[in-house]
Design a protein around this motif. Structure first.
Motif, PDB file in Angstrom:
ATOM      1  N   PRO A  42       0.842  -1.205   0.000  1.00 43.48           N
ATOM      2  CA  PRO A  42       0.000   0.000   0.000  1.00 43.48           C
ATOM      3  C   PRO A  42       0.876   1.253   0.000  1.00 43.48           C
ATOM      4  N   ALA A  43       0.370   2.294  -0.622  1.00 45.02           N
ATOM      5  CA  ALA A  43       1.124   3.543  -0.706  1.00 45.02           C
ATOM      6  C   ALA A  43       1.332   4.089   0.704  1.00 45.02           C
ATOM      7  N   SER A  44       2.587   4.330   1.028  1.00 48.87           N
ATOM      8  CA  SER A  44       2.879   4.825   2.370  1.00 48.87           C
ATOM      9  C   SER A  44       2.914   6.344   2.348  1.00 48.87           C
ATOM     10  N   THR A  45       2.354   6.930   3.358  1.00 49.34           N
ATOM     11  CA  THR A  45       2.372   8.382   3.486  1.00 49.34           C
ATOM     12  C   THR A  45       3.550   8.763   4.373  1.00 49.34           C
ATOM     13  N   PRO A  46       4.155   9.908   4.127  1.00 49.97           N
ATOM     14  CA  PRO A  46       5.274  10.318   4.977  1.00 49.97           C
ATOM     15  C   PRO A  46       4.788  10.541   6.410  1.00 49.97           C
TER      16      PRO A  46
END
Length: 106
Positions: A42-46
């Protein structure tokens, strides 16, 4: 007059054989079972930085301390230059007076 001595290249010792070129043989690709697709992460957020009151106070205190230290260093350097300039001026006045009194005596 002075000439540098150039080193002599050492001669090879023993039996020297020339290298033979290596032959690269082509390989064939045989179709097989397809590899399973790689799992998609899954796209990781900073990460979000959260400032607590203690952290904010520490940042403000650290910034203030840094500004005070840099200011003190700059002021001390300016003071050193001013004192040096004043002492050179006093020396110039004293030398001028000594030279003027020496000229009057003659």
């Amino acid at each position: 007059m002075l000439r540098p001595k150039l080193p002599t290249m050492p001669q090879p010792t023993g039996l020297v054989t020339p290298q033979t070129p290596t032959v690269i043989e082509p390989t064939t690709i045989t179709p097989g079972t397809p590899a399973p697709p790689a799992p998609v992460a899954p796209a990781s957020t900073p990460p979000v930085v959260q400032l607590t009151p203690g952290t904010a106070l520490a940042l403000v205190g650290g910034g203030t301390a840094a500004v005070l230290v840099v200011g003190a260093v700059l002021v001390s350097m300016l003071l050193a230059v001013a004192i040096t300039g004043a002492s050179v001026a006093v020396c110039a006045v004293v030398l001028r007076c000594l030279l003027a009194s020496e000229a009057k005596r003659r």
